[in-house]
Design a protein around this motif. Structure first.
Motif, mmCIF file in Angstrom:
data_model
loop_
_atom_site.group_PDB
_atom_site.id
_atom_site.type_symbol
_atom_site.label_atom_id
_atom_site.label_comp_id
_atom_site.label_asym_id
_atom_site.label_seq_id
_atom_site.Cartn_x
_atom_site.Cartn_y
_atom_site.Cartn_z
ATOM 1 N N MET A 1 0.846 -1.192 0.000
ATOM 2 C CA MET A 1 0.000 0.000 0.000
ATOM 3 C C MET A 1 0.885 1.247 0.000
ATOM 4 S SD MET A 1 -3.073 1.079 2.637
ATOM 5 C CE MET A 1 -1.989 1.253 4.040
ATOM 6 N N ILE A 2 0.624 2.170 -0.891
ATOM 7 C CA ILE A 2 1.397 3.406 -0.965
ATOM 8 C C ILE A 2 0.932 4.370 0.134
ATOM 9 C CG2 ILE A 2 1.951 5.412 -2.379
ATOM 10 C CD1 ILE A 2 1.596 3.667 -4.830
ATOM 11 N N LYS A 3 1.881 4.841 0.897
ATOM 12 C CA LYS A 3 1.574 5.812 1.942
ATOM 13 C C LYS A 3 1.559 7.214 1.336
ATOM 14 C CE LYS A 3 1.691 2.542 5.021
ATOM 15 N NZ LYS A 3 0.492 2.084 5.714
ATOM 16 N N THR A 4 0.712 8.056 1.862
ATOM 17 C CA THR A 4 0.675 9.438 1.401
ATOM 18 C C THR A 4 1.059 10.361 2.542
ATOM 19 O OG1 THR A 4 -1.684 9.600 1.950
ATOM 20 C CG2 THR A 4 -1.113 8.950 -0.299
ATOM 21 N N TYR A 5 1.714 11.437 2.196
ATOM 22 C CA TYR A 5 2.228 12.370 3.197
ATOM 23 C C TYR A 5 1.844 13.790 2.787
ATOM 24 C CZ TYR A 5 4.821 8.286 4.694
ATOM 25 O OH TYR A 5 5.150 7.018 5.131
ATOM 26 N N ASP A 6 0.734 14.256 3.316
ATOM 27 C CA ASP A 6 0.270 15.611 3.039
ATOM 28 C C ASP A 6 1.149 16.602 3.791
ATOM 29 O OD1 ASP A 6 -1.462 18.093 3.743
ATOM 30 O OD2 ASP A 6 -2.532 17.136 2.090
ATOM 31 N N LYS A 7 1.567 17.653 3.094
ATOM 32 C CA LYS A 7 2.495 18.601 3.711
ATOM 33 C C LYS A 7 1.900 19.321 4.911
ATOM 34 C CE LYS A 7 1.448 22.548 0.689
ATOM 35 N NZ LYS A 7 2.020 23.513 -0.289
ATOM 36 N N THR A 8 0.585 19.400 4.977
ATOM 37 C CA THR A 8 -0.037 20.134 6.085
ATOM 38 C C THR A 8 -0.120 19.313 7.360
ATOM 39 O OG1 THR A 8 -2.286 19.450 5.470
ATOM 40 C CG2 THR A 8 -1.421 21.464 4.457
ATOM 41 N N THR A 9 0.048 18.000 7.249
ATOM 42 C CA THR A 9 -0.102 17.141 8.434
ATOM 43 C C THR A 9 1.107 16.248 8.679
ATOM 44 O OG1 THR A 9 -1.271 15.488 7.095
ATOM 45 C CG2 THR A 9 -2.624 17.090 8.299
ATOM 46 N N THR A 10 2.184 16.451 7.911
ATOM 47 C CA THR A 10 3.376 15.612 8.043
ATOM 48 C C THR A 10 4.538 16.430 8.585
ATOM 49 O OG1 THR A 10 2.692 14.225 6.181
ATOM 50 C CG2 THR A 10 5.006 14.139 6.800
ATOM 51 N N THR B 1 12.289 2.321 2.615
ATOM 52 C CA THR B 1 13.614 2.756 2.184
ATOM 53 C C THR B 1 13.516 4.230 1.785
ATOM 54 O OG1 THR B 1 13.225 2.200 -0.130
ATOM 55 C CG2 THR B 1 14.123 0.454 1.282
ATOM 56 N N THR B 2 14.650 4.864 1.631
ATOM 57 C CA THR B 2 14.661 6.250 1.163
ATOM 58 C C THR B 2 13.977 6.356 -0.201
ATOM 59 O OG1 THR B 2 16.667 6.817 2.392
ATOM 60 C CG2 THR B 2 16.147 8.165 0.459
ATOM 61 N N GLU B 3 14.264 5.433 -1.087
ATOM 62 C CA GLU B 3 13.662 5.446 -2.413
ATOM 63 C C GLU B 3 12.134 5.380 -2.329
ATOM 64 O OE1 GLU B 3 14.020 3.106 -6.707
ATOM 65 O OE2 GLU B 3 14.917 2.230 -4.900
ATOM 66 N N GLU B 4 11.620 4.517 -1.475
ATOM 67 C CA GLU B 4 10.171 4.370 -1.310
ATOM 68 C C GLU B 4 9.564 5.639 -0.714
ATOM 69 O OE1 GLU B 4 9.953 -0.469 -0.640
ATOM 70 O OE2 GLU B 4 10.305 0.860 1.067
ATOM 71 N N LEU B 5 10.274 6.213 0.266
ATOM 72 C CA LEU B 5 9.773 7.438 0.883
ATOM 73 C C LEU B 5 9.713 8.581 -0.123
ATOM 74 C CD1 LEU B 5 8.922 9.122 3.385
ATOM 75 C CD2 LEU B 5 11.357 9.612 3.701
ATOM 76 N N LEU B 6 10.783 8.770 -0.875
ATOM 77 C CA LEU B 6 10.822 9.870 -1.836
ATOM 78 C C LEU B 6 9.757 9.702 -2.904
ATOM 79 C CD1 LEU B 6 14.669 10.444 -2.259
ATOM 80 C CD2 LEU B 6 13.067 11.511 -0.662
ATOM 81 N N ALA B 7 9.466 8.471 -3.287
ATOM 82 C CA ALA B 7 8.399 8.223 -4.253
ATOM 83 C C ALA B 7 7.047 8.624 -3.676
ATOM 84 C CB ALA B 7 8.385 6.762 -4.670
ATOM 85 N N ALA B 8 6.868 8.363 -2.374
ATOM 86 C CA ALA B 8 5.608 8.712 -1.726
ATOM 87 C C ALA B 8 5.470 10.223 -1.538
ATOM 88 C CB ALA B 8 5.497 8.005 -0.378
ATOM 89 N N LEU B 9 6.601 10.901 -1.369
ATOM 90 C CA LEU B 9 6.571 12.345 -1.166
ATOM 91 C C LEU B 9 6.347 13.085 -2.484
ATOM 92 C CD1 LEU B 9 9.515 12.786 1.351
ATOM 93 C CD2 LEU B 9 7.077 12.850 1.869
#
Length: 204
Positions: free
Chosen positions: A1-10, A196-204
């Motif tokens: 599942m892809i995590k989402t990171y909204d800038k207003t709540t992250t 991983t960093t790669e996974e995080l950056l993709a989600a961001l």
């Protein structure tokens, strides 16, 4: 599942980016070097900070207490780890080792949290208050060390109701066993995402 990171709540929590941890001449760097190099730690930390800031996500520096010679006098229960840090004056106040690494300097708008005395960035600091005041619900926790301050801060965050993300190659430890415990054994008991960093950056 892809995590989402909204800038207003992250919020990004950068834990203990001190010279003593991250610079070759640092007091603790030799102990973490093998693991740090194996996960390309410094480059991943830099990549994450760039992307997070470009995305408009709030950055929080979460620093450990800077050692002073008189620390822990008359304390009832200092830990052996705390006493050893005092003896070695790790992250010593007003010293090069107690400064943030040159690549990880606060920018205008970043929040610097009060120093934590042990492992958790939440215990006896203003971290929870600052996160709430900035509307943060999800925390991404990176920095040092995986099995101590990262784990304690992230676990405490979960207990307080935050969505917690660990980034297993944006941290390091003094052994591969400690990294394994942090991400394969302990992390899954409290973290909502271990990326991983790669996974995080993709989600961001």
């Amino acid at each position: 599942m892809i995590k989402t990171y909204d800038k207003t709540t992250t919020g990004l929590l950068l834990v203990d980016p001190y010279n003593d941890f991250l610079s070759p001449e640092g007091k603790l760097f030799p102990r973490a070097k093998e693991v740090a190099d194996s996960v390309n730690l410094l480059e991943h930390l830099k990549e994450i900070l760039i992307v997070v800031r470009n995305a408009g996500i709030q950055v929080f520096f979460v620093p450990h207490h800077r050692s002073e010679p008189e620390d822990f006098q008359n304390w009832k229960h200092p830990t052996p780890y705390q006493l050893k840090s005092k003896q070695g004056q790790v992250f010593a106040k007003d010293s090069w080792g107690g400064e943030f690494h040159p690549d990880f300097q606060p920018h205008k708008g970043d929040v610097i949290i009060k120093e934590h005395w042990a492992s958790s960035g939440f215990a006896n600091t203003d971290l929870d208050h600052q996160l709430k005041m900035h509307g943060v619900q999800k925390i991404i926790v990176i920095g040092m060390l995986a099995n101590t301050c990262i784990e304690a801060t992230a676990r405490f965050g979960m207990e307080l109701g935050y969505h917690v993300t660990l980034v297993k190659d944006a941290t390091a430890a003094f052994s591969n066993e400690a990294m394994h415990a942090a991400h394969e054994i302990n992390g899954p008991t409290f973290a909502h995402a271990i990326l991983t960093t790669e996974e995080l950056l993709a989600a961001l």
